[in-house]
Design an enzyme around this catalytic site. Sequence first.
Site, PDB file in Angstrom:
ATOM      1  CB  ALA A 179      51.309  57.051  97.275  1.00 54.90           C
ATOM      2  CG  ASP A 180      50.111  54.907  92.202  1.00 56.93           C
ATOM      3  OD1 ASP A 180      51.277  54.784  91.805  1.00 56.93           O
ATOM      4  OD2 ASP A 180      49.413  53.952  92.564  1.00 56.93           O
ATOM      5  CB  VAL A 181      47.213  60.948  92.486  1.00 55.06           C
ATOM      6  CG1 VAL A 181      46.857  62.356  92.019  1.00 55.06           C
ATOM      7  CG2 VAL A 181      46.170  59.942  91.987  1.00 55.06           C
ATOM      8  N   GLY A 184      52.661  61.246  90.191  1.00 56.72           N
ATOM      9  CA  GLY A 184      52.403  61.728  88.837  1.00 56.72           C
ATOM     10  C   GLY A 184      52.452  63.241  88.743  1.00 56.72           C
TER      11      GLY A 184
END
Length: 401
Positions: A179-181, A184
């Site tokens: 989810a972070d990647v 980004g």
Amino acid sequence: MLTATGPLVGVRVLDLSRVLAGPTCTQLLGDLGASILKIENPATHGDDTRSWGPPFHLNSDGSASDLSAYFMAANRNKRSVALDMAATEGKALLNRLLGFADILIENFKPGSLAKLGFDYATISSQFPQLIYCSISGYGQTGPNREKPGYDLTAQGFGGIMSLTGEPQGAPMKVGVGVADVMCGMYATSGILAALHHRNQTGEGQYIELSLVDTQVAWLINEGVNFLTTGDVPKRRGNAHPNISPYDTFETKDGYVIIAVGNDEQFRRFCQSLAIPQIAKDSKFRTNPERLRQRDELNAILKQTIINWSSKDLISTLEAAKVPVGPVHRLDEVFASKQVQAREMKISMTETGREVQLIGNPLKFSKTPVNYRLPPPRFGAHTASVREAEDPFAELDTKNSN
């Protein structure tokens, strides 16, 4: 230090983000040639992930440095500047850097930077050319605006955990902070679009996105399956919601992936397994029929495939042009000739010691990515940035290697 060669040479980025979503974005921009100044808080000894270990890169005396493997995964091609944004001196330096910057990226809790005077509404009149990107857990609006955001909570709130895991098992997160990647990556796309707009108009702008919004966006076909039918999707392990057989299957010495995409492939698949009658059976002849009879088909296939070795099954199905592949451990991934040929494992030197990193997947014919700066020690470039006439110029990074 290498000279930047990527398509974003000349673009200057102030990175006020930490952990993974923002740093993933800025590392990609740095790989593409942008000059990145990573602003880190002295009170916390910088980015939270510097202490997220072991493992850590080791100092020459064998002690752990402030470069955790987690931190190094998303922070190459950046210089670290220790700066307290709440202090008078820190505010003055940040204001000076804003005069040189094209892009600012931050992931503070909504409203936090307004208290310090560095929110977009406050600084945009002084720096109208600035592209300002805010990343948060739930977004700058909505009832969850004030809640902290983490990859795990985003995966849970946004639904991907309800789709991941074995059918009878517990909800399961994806094995990395995806989810972070993905947040980004969306941030990178938005910034590049804003750069294009600024090149045409001279105008900067504000971009905001959240972990949860981007996670919902990449529900893709399962999300639209639900919106189309109203039926809540169920966990299927490694199976596909719309294709069968498309799954992992156990062999006598491991597992293989089989991904049959059409009826002709299914016919060749059954022929290769010496069960041609299955492809002729009316229950399995077409993909919609195979989906309806998924459990019965899988039971037949499992009884057959368990008698094969992984190597023999893969070579047999590849010869028949049936999509098939191994399930690699990470040692096998990085030892594979394909990964080596694609330069997806790289080495950089940090204070005389080599660090191993994952390469950038983008291959440009004219403006290749390059790896100029290893992940920085906390505050390693503070003095040179303060003293430089052009603080974003990478040629004066005396402490980079």
